[in-house]
Enzyme design. Structure first.
Site, PDB file in Angstrom:
ATOM      1  N   ARG A   1     -21.797  -6.955   0.437  1.00  0.00           N
ATOM      2  CA  ARG A   1     -22.298  -7.653   1.646  1.00  0.00           C
ATOM      3  C   ARG A   1     -23.189  -6.815   2.005  1.00  0.00           C
ATOM      4  O   ARG A   1     -23.670  -5.676   2.048  1.00  0.00           O
ATOM      5  CB  ARG A   1     -21.290  -7.708   2.873  1.00  0.00           C
ATOM      6  CG  ARG A   1     -19.986  -8.445   2.425  1.00  0.00           C
ATOM      7  CD  ARG A   1     -20.164 -10.053   2.327  1.00  0.00           C
ATOM      8  NE  ARG A   1     -19.062 -10.645   1.949  1.00  0.00           N
ATOM      9  CZ  ARG A   1     -18.641 -10.819   0.806  1.00  0.00           C
ATOM     10  NH1 ARG A   1     -19.373 -10.518  -0.285  1.00  0.00           N
ATOM     11  NH2 ARG A   1     -17.273 -11.676   0.639  1.00  0.00           N
TER      12      ARG A   1
ATOM     13  N   HIS B   1     -25.423 -17.816   5.108  1.00  0.00           N
ATOM     14  CA  HIS B   1     -25.660 -18.045   3.853  1.00  0.00           C
ATOM     15  C   HIS B   1     -26.960 -17.184   3.537  1.00  0.00           C
ATOM     16  O   HIS B   1     -27.933 -17.352   4.257  1.00  0.00           O
ATOM     17  CB  HIS B   1     -25.712 -19.547   3.278  1.00  0.00           C
ATOM     18  CG  HIS B   1     -24.389 -20.210   3.308  1.00  0.00           C
ATOM     19  ND1 HIS B   1     -23.564 -19.934   2.229  1.00  0.00           N
ATOM     20  CD2 HIS B   1     -23.770 -20.907   3.992  1.00  0.00           C
ATOM     21  CE1 HIS B   1     -22.363 -20.378   2.238  1.00  0.00           C
ATOM     22  NE2 HIS B   1     -22.413 -21.231   3.546  1.00  0.00           N
TER      23      HIS B   1
ATOM     24  N   CYS C   1     -24.335 -12.207   1.862  1.00  0.00           N
ATOM     25  CA  CYS C   1     -23.863 -11.866   0.561  1.00  0.00           C
ATOM     26  C   CYS C   1     -24.764 -11.024  -0.101  1.00  0.00           C
ATOM     27  O   CYS C   1     -26.093 -11.184   0.051  1.00  0.00           O
ATOM     28  CB  CYS C   1     -23.216 -12.822  -0.233  1.00  0.00           C
ATOM     29  SG  CYS C   1     -24.593 -14.193  -0.744  1.00  0.00           S
TER      30      CYS C   1
END
Lengths: 232, 53
Positions: free
Chosen positions: A209, A131, A200
């Protein structure tokens, strides 16, 4: 009439409160929960490694003669931690567990290893997703990675030091080639021991990405102490 | 809505205030424990892999 207006305004206040609470949840509470979960995963790993070193004699010599890269390579269990990653660029105390698989639930507890990519330190591409925002923001500083930065991993027996080879590369979500054994777009020509990190881009979006590639620079057994990249 | 709840709580003002507080805490707990974890994956922050999972 008055009742309707009052009920409507009460509903508006309620919805507003809900939204504020949800923002608090996403920005703050997921981080609290993820930090706790990640610490727990690292504790579990360290307990397991401690048991293993006891089981294998743990006399400091062990099987020190065995070649480093012919280690025991049992397949990783899905959703289970198997390594700890250190990236000095993200801060000296930055360390996160690496779990097998990239399921949503797995990524809440640490970084996720793409199940169909190579194992840690092996020939091919060891690819890991994390993340960038929420759930502890593990890859918050991803764009700060620069060529030469160390990405250090340990699986309890060996330290692996990878070196970043180029600035983070921006691509589309469907670009699976970036985690190929010889990653597409990386500039690597032949087979090798590579590492790919994905997160991301943009920070709060999902349209692209961000990819970082590294190659295996050095390995050393844990008995030899921390690798140079982690020494202050 | 809130007036209706207040009128239907038992006891005097202090007891009602206390009950309201408990109700609010219960709602926040349910939201954080069940509702928000369900709603959060619908947001884009979870898409960090390259195979569209």
């Amino acid at each position: 009439m008055r009742v309707i207006v009052r009920t409507f305004s009460e509903l508006c206040v309620t919805v507003g409160t809900l939204i504020v609470l949800f923002v608090v949840y996403v920005l703050f509470w997921t981080g609290v929960r993820a930090d706790r979960a990640m610490d727990q995963q690292i504790d579990r790993l360290q307990d397991r490694w401690a048991e293993q070193s006891l089981a294998t004699g743990g006399d400091g010599k062990g099987d020190g003669d065995a070649p480093l890269l012919a280690r025991n390579v049992a397949p990783y269990d899905d959703g289970e931690p198997f390594a700890v990653m250190y990236i000095p660029r993200f801060g000296f105390t930055w360390n996160k567990p690496v779990l097998q698989g990239t399921a949503t639930g797995t990524l809440k507890k640490g970084l996720g290893h793409y199940a169909r990519t190579a194992q840690l330190g092996d020939m091919g591409n060891f690819a890991v997703a994390g993340h960038r925002r929420t759930y502890g923001d593990p890859f918050k500083d991803f764009p700060e990675l620069r060529p030469g930065d160390a990405v250090v991993l340990t699986d309890g027996t060996t330290w692996f030091t990878y070196r970043i080879d180029r600035k983070p590369y921006r691509t589309l979500p469907g670009d699976i080639g970036v985690i190929d054994p010889v990653p597409r777009g990386s500039g690597y020509r032949g087979p090798g021991r590579y590492l790919t990190l994905t997160t991301c881009e943009p920070e709060w979006g999902h349209s692209h990405r961000l990819i970082a590639w590294a190659h295996l620079d050095a390995t050393q057994p844990v008995e030899a102490g921390k690798p140079g990249a982690l020494r202050r | 809505m809130y007036g209706w709840i207040w009128r239907h709580l038992p006891g005097n003002a202090w007891v009602r205030a206390l009950l309201s507080l408990v109700l609010v805490l219960a709602v926040v707990y349910v939201l954080f424990q069940y509702v928000f974890p369900w709603a959060e994956p619908l947001l884009p922050f979870n898409d960090v892999t390259v195979d569209g999972q």
